[in-house]
Design a protein around this motif. Structure first.
Motif, PDB file in Angstrom:
ATOM      1  N   ALA A 105      -5.187   7.721  -2.020  1.00 10.67           N
ATOM      2  CA  ALA A 105      -3.733   7.871  -1.850  1.00 10.67           C
ATOM      3  C   ALA A 105      -3.346   7.350  -0.449  1.00 10.67           C
ATOM      4  O   ALA A 105      -2.189   6.962  -0.327  1.00 10.67           O
ATOM      5  N   ALA A 124      -1.496   3.950  -3.193  1.00  8.62           N
ATOM      6  CA  ALA A 124      -1.746   4.101  -4.607  1.00  8.62           C
ATOM      7  C   ALA A 124      -1.954   2.721  -5.429  1.00  8.62           C
ATOM      8  O   ALA A 124      -2.600   2.461  -6.223  1.00  8.62           O
ATOM      9  N   CYS A 162      -6.132  15.106  -5.612  1.00 12.94           N
ATOM     10  CA  CYS A 162      -6.144  14.382  -4.354  1.00 12.94           C
ATOM     11  C   CYS A 162      -6.548  15.311  -2.986  1.00 12.94           C
ATOM     12  O   CYS A 162      -7.193  14.786  -1.954  1.00 12.94           O
ATOM     13  N   PHE A 201       2.453  10.309 -11.600  1.00  9.36           N
ATOM     14  CA  PHE A 201       1.052  10.809 -11.258  1.00  9.36           C
ATOM     15  C   PHE A 201       1.455  11.930 -10.555  1.00  9.36           C
ATOM     16  O   PHE A 201       0.810  13.173 -10.600  1.00  9.36           O
ATOM     17  N   ARG A 210      -2.936   4.590  -9.528  1.00  3.70           N
ATOM     18  CA  ARG A 210      -2.846   6.156  -9.318  1.00  3.70           C
ATOM     19  C   ARG A 210      -3.925   6.242  -8.062  1.00  3.70           C
ATOM     20  O   ARG A 210      -4.871   5.576  -7.874  1.00  3.70           O
ATOM     21  N   CYS A 211      -3.967   7.596  -7.833  1.00  4.28           N
ATOM     22  CA  CYS A 211      -4.951   7.929  -6.879  1.00  4.28           C
ATOM     23  C   CYS A 211      -6.355   8.826  -7.525  1.00  4.28           C
ATOM     24  O   CYS A 211      -6.359   9.734  -7.583  1.00  4.28           O
ATOM     25  N   SER A 212      -7.124   7.944  -8.252  1.00  3.76           N
ATOM     26  CA  SER A 212      -8.043   8.516  -9.066  1.00  3.76           C
ATOM     27  C   SER A 212      -9.361   8.485  -8.182  1.00  3.76           C
ATOM     28  O   SER A 212      -9.533   7.696  -7.432  1.00  3.76           O
ATOM     29  N   GLY A 272       3.331   4.357 -12.767  1.00  2.00           N
ATOM     30  CA  GLY A 272       2.059   5.329 -12.711  1.00  2.00           C
ATOM     31  C   GLY A 272       2.171   6.307 -11.561  1.00  2.00           C
ATOM     32  O   GLY A 272       1.761   7.356 -11.761  1.00  2.00           O
ATOM     33  N   VAL A 273       2.470   5.691 -10.321  1.00  4.25           N
ATOM     34  CA  VAL A 273       2.566   6.548  -9.240  1.00  4.25           C
ATOM     35  C   VAL A 273       3.595   7.376  -9.435  1.00  4.25           C
ATOM     36  O   VAL A 273       3.592   8.552  -9.001  1.00  4.25           O
ATOM     37  N   ARG A 313       0.813  -1.249   0.050  1.00  5.05           N
ATOM     38  CA  ARG A 313      -0.132  -0.125  -0.134  1.00  5.05           C
ATOM     39  C   ARG A 313       0.848   1.288  -0.200  1.00  5.05           C
ATOM     40  O   ARG A 313       0.414   2.153  -0.228  1.00  5.05           O
TER      41      ARG A 313
END
Lengths: 152, 574
Positions: free
Chosen positions: B319, B323, B310, A60, B330-332, A56-57, A19
């Motif tokens: 988040a 993520a 976010c 982003f 991602r943090c969508s 992706g992270v 996580r």
């Protein structure tokens, strides 16, 4: 670049929990200054998540960068107040002065890396820049030149 | 126009002198220097160092304290010298070079050569020449609640906050049942200060009533709106008021664990909150059996790597959860319902409130319901902190009753636009908000009114735009912002905004047509209706409001190929 053992150690400090990718990447970047490709691969393998997701992270969030940077990081605030007070013009002016081509953010001598930042929340001092964590307000071309001289 | 301090202003001063022992710590004087991220841009940390050196060199028996900022950004740096007898001098525009002259002046009883205000009289100041700080409109028109100890209290001293009355709100709340606490919040008509303005008490009730063995609480300290810095200022100047509000909320909704989500761009803010949490833990306000009640709660600070989306609650939850696993890399944002109140963090009921909302809660329980509802409008009580920036004489953070007009805010408190410039528009609510022209600045500032005008309260960032700025370019700036910040998940936001930006680029390059204006409107309305989350729903606002109120300027761009501000380089200026 960090060794595999160092990456392992960072991951272990977050309990090996997948996580915490964002926070693991933050720690790697804190130590290396950017996120080397090899380290992203290690994170993906050690956590058993697809590399695409780690990538992706890493792409982003604004904080992360995938390339090494210069000795000094010059951040320009692009918040609204800084924009209406002309920080975009200062930015263009400095890029021209340093001879940066489109797509480049670091000078050839690795002295400066230029970054755009969303907002430092120092809107009352607009336009604002930050060099290596030191913040400077009410910038003008003259002040900018004088400030940058201090960072060799 | 002279004015004496009002009751509440006196109250803060009285509290200060009642807490003399703690505030002076046995010294003759207390000298404070306001240091926060923005004043450091003007060298506040250097002023602090110089004051410390000079005080030691002269052998003055003073306690030098680093405090937060009182919101008067335009007069940075500020130094205050206070004695036991009631002389309280406020020095503005202090630079390291001026420290010596300031101290000379104070101790010889003269304010010559420095710019000063006073909070309280006293023989040491030449009374005729030095105005009370409350006499200047910037300060005098405010109703300071969240900000009331800002610039006075040492943010790193829980003892000082307690001595001024801090954590009395928590003690009062813990004597009530959680339902009674929620009832007070409902009756206070407090609404979320983060932007959307959802009634806080109602939200708390939903979380309390939601089924779940574990409940969480999140403090949204992401503050991503460019132009808004009140959360950073509060956290840097008085972090305990935020922590106190969070603990009260946790008690009311039954949460056992809280998270503060702060962005990495604001490191001092995160640091101050983390230190305040530690102090609160040492005092028994956090941890197990808080104040010997059957109530466990603790708080963790999470550093965001910075993404505007976010600030949206479901994205923020993603988040915090992590993520990579939770929502596809991602943090969508995710669709609501389910709302976080039912299924939030780790699918448990979760309360999400903004920094300022929690701080308002702390004030509500410190001062009582009757005091809280004494200002505001019918549907929305209390105060709101606004940040004034852009083309305005007095920049800073101010706290005013909800329902005040933009005219009072900009022209009385903020002093209007600087000489030689003309007011053109005010941008309120950041990239989700809108630009309003002069014709609308006499409407009362509340949630409904702003919404009907096409803007939003947002987090309260107010940017004044003058005749040197091109309104089309400003709208394009915001669109560029939201295009890069779109998470890319839903089509209207990802592709629609990009198309709007292309049209805007065309217009500012002199290639726009009249049909483009119609296209912008149509596209903007579709995006607003069909986007998944708040980012996409509000992203067209800057373009739609400027099209509505400044159509002339757009038409000049497309018909006459003219930009009256001279900002769009490829067009002629007249």
């Amino acid at each position: 670049m960090l060794s595999e053992d160092e990456v392992k150690e960072i991951i272990a400090s977050f309990g090996g929990d997948r996580r915490y990718v964002m926070r693991i990447l933050q720690e790697i970047q804190r130590r290396v200054g950017y996120l080397p490709k090899e380290n992203l691969k290690m994170v993906a393998e050690l956590l058993d998540v697809p590399l695409a997701k780690v990538y992706g992270v890493a792409t982003f969030f604004h904080q992360f960068r995938l390339r090494p940077h210069g000795r000094h990081i010059v951040q320009f605030c692009f918040g609204t107040a800084c924009y209406v007070k002309g920080n975009d013009k200062l930015w263009e002016w400095l890029r021209r002065k340093l001879g940066l081509k489109p797509g480049e953010d670091t000078t050839a001598d690795l002295r400066f890396t230029l970054q755009k930042v969303r907002c430092f929340g120092c809107c009352s001092m607009a336009p604002v820049i930050k060099v290596d964590g030191d913040i400077y307000g009410n910038m003008t071309k003259e002040k900018l030149e004088e400030v940058l001289r201090r960072y060799a | 126009m002279l004015r004496s301090p009002t009751t509440s202003e006196y109250e803060v001063i009285e509290r200060f002198y009642r807490a003399k022992d703690v505030m002076f710590g046995g010294h003759d004087y207390r000298i404070t220097v306001g240091v926060s991220t923005c004043s450091m841009a003007k060298g506040a940390h250097l002023v602090l160092k110089k004051v410390e050196e000079e005080v030691a060199r002269r052998g003055i028996n003073a306690r030098v304290v680093r405090v937060g900022c009182n919101g008067m950004c335009f007069s940075e740096n500020m130094v205050e010298i206070i004695d036991h007898e009631g002389s309280w001098a406020v020095y503005a525009y202090v630079t390291p070079e001026r420290v010596s002259r300031m101290l000379d002046g104070y101790f010889s009883g003269s304010s010559r050569g420095v710019f000063a205000f006073r909070v309280k009289g006293g023989s040491l100041m030449d009374e005729e020449r030095v105005p009370y700080i409350y006499e200047i409109p910037f300060y005098g028109k405010q109703v300071r609640r969240v900000l009331r100890f800002m610039g006075i209290v040492n943010p790193l001293s829980i003892e000082e906050y307690e001595a001024l009355g801090g954590y009395s709100g928590l003690k009062r709340a813990l004597r009530l049942t959680p339902d009674e606490v929620i009832d007070i919040v409902i009756r206070s008509k407090l609404r979320g200060r983060g932007g959307a303005g959802f009634p806080t008490g109602l939200k708390w009730k939903l979380v309390r009533e939601a089924k779940g063995d574990v409940k969480y609480l999140i403090c949204n300290a992401d503050e991503g709106d460019p132009g808004a810095f009140m959360n950073r200022l509060t956290a840097e100047g008085n972090p305990h008021i935020i922590i106190e509000g969070m603990i009260i909320a946790a008690y009311a909704v039954g949460a056992s664990k809280g998270f503060v989500f702060v962005r990495a761009e604001k490191p001092l803010m995160a640091d101050m909150l983390a230190r305040a949490i530690e102090q609160a833990r040492d005092k028994g306000y956090l941890g197990r059996e808080i104040l010997r009640r059957d109530f466990d709660f603790d708080i963790e600070v999470i550093l965001s790597a910075g993404a505007f989306v976010c600030g949206e609650e479901t994205a923020m939850i993603a988040a915090i959860e992590g993520a990579a696993t939770a929502r596809g890399g991602r943090c969508s944002p995710t669709p609501r319902p389910p709302y976080p109140a039912e299924k939030g963090l780790f699918y448990k009921p979760t309360l999400v409130n903004n920094v300022e909302t929690y701080a308002q809660v702390a004030y509500l329980f410190q001062a009582g319901l009757e005091d809280f509802i004494s200002v505001g409008t019918e549907n929305s009580k209390g105060t709101k902190v606004f940040c004034l920036a852009g083309s305005i004489r007095y920049t800073g953070a101010v706290e005013v009753p909800i329902g005040i007009t933009l005219r009072e805010l900009i022209f009385e408190i903020g002093g209007g636009v600087p000489k030689g410039r003309r007011f053109k528009a005010v941008q309120i609510g950041g990239p989700s908000g809108g630009c309003l022209p002069k014709a609308y600045i006499d409407y009362p500032l509340d949630y409904e009114q702003l919404k009907s005008l096409g803007a939003i309260m947002g987090s309260g960032g107010i940017i004044v735009i003058d005749d040197k700025s091109c309104i089309v370019d400003v709208a394009r700036y915001f669109l560029k912002f939201t295009v890069t910040e779109s998470c890319g998940q839903c089509t209207p936001c990802r592709i629609g905004l990009r198309h709007m930006l292309e049209i805007m680029n065309r217009i500012t390059e002199g290639k726009g047509t009249e049909e483009d204006l119609i296209r912008l409107e149509r596209l903007g309305n579709v995006i607003a209706k069909t986007s998944l989350c708040g980012l996409g729903k509000t992203a067209p606002n800057p373009v739609l409001t400027t099209l509505r109120y400044f159509r002339e300027e757009y038409e000049e761009h497309v018909k006459q190929r003219k930009c009256r501000a001279g900002k769009c380089m490829k067009l002629r200026a007249r």
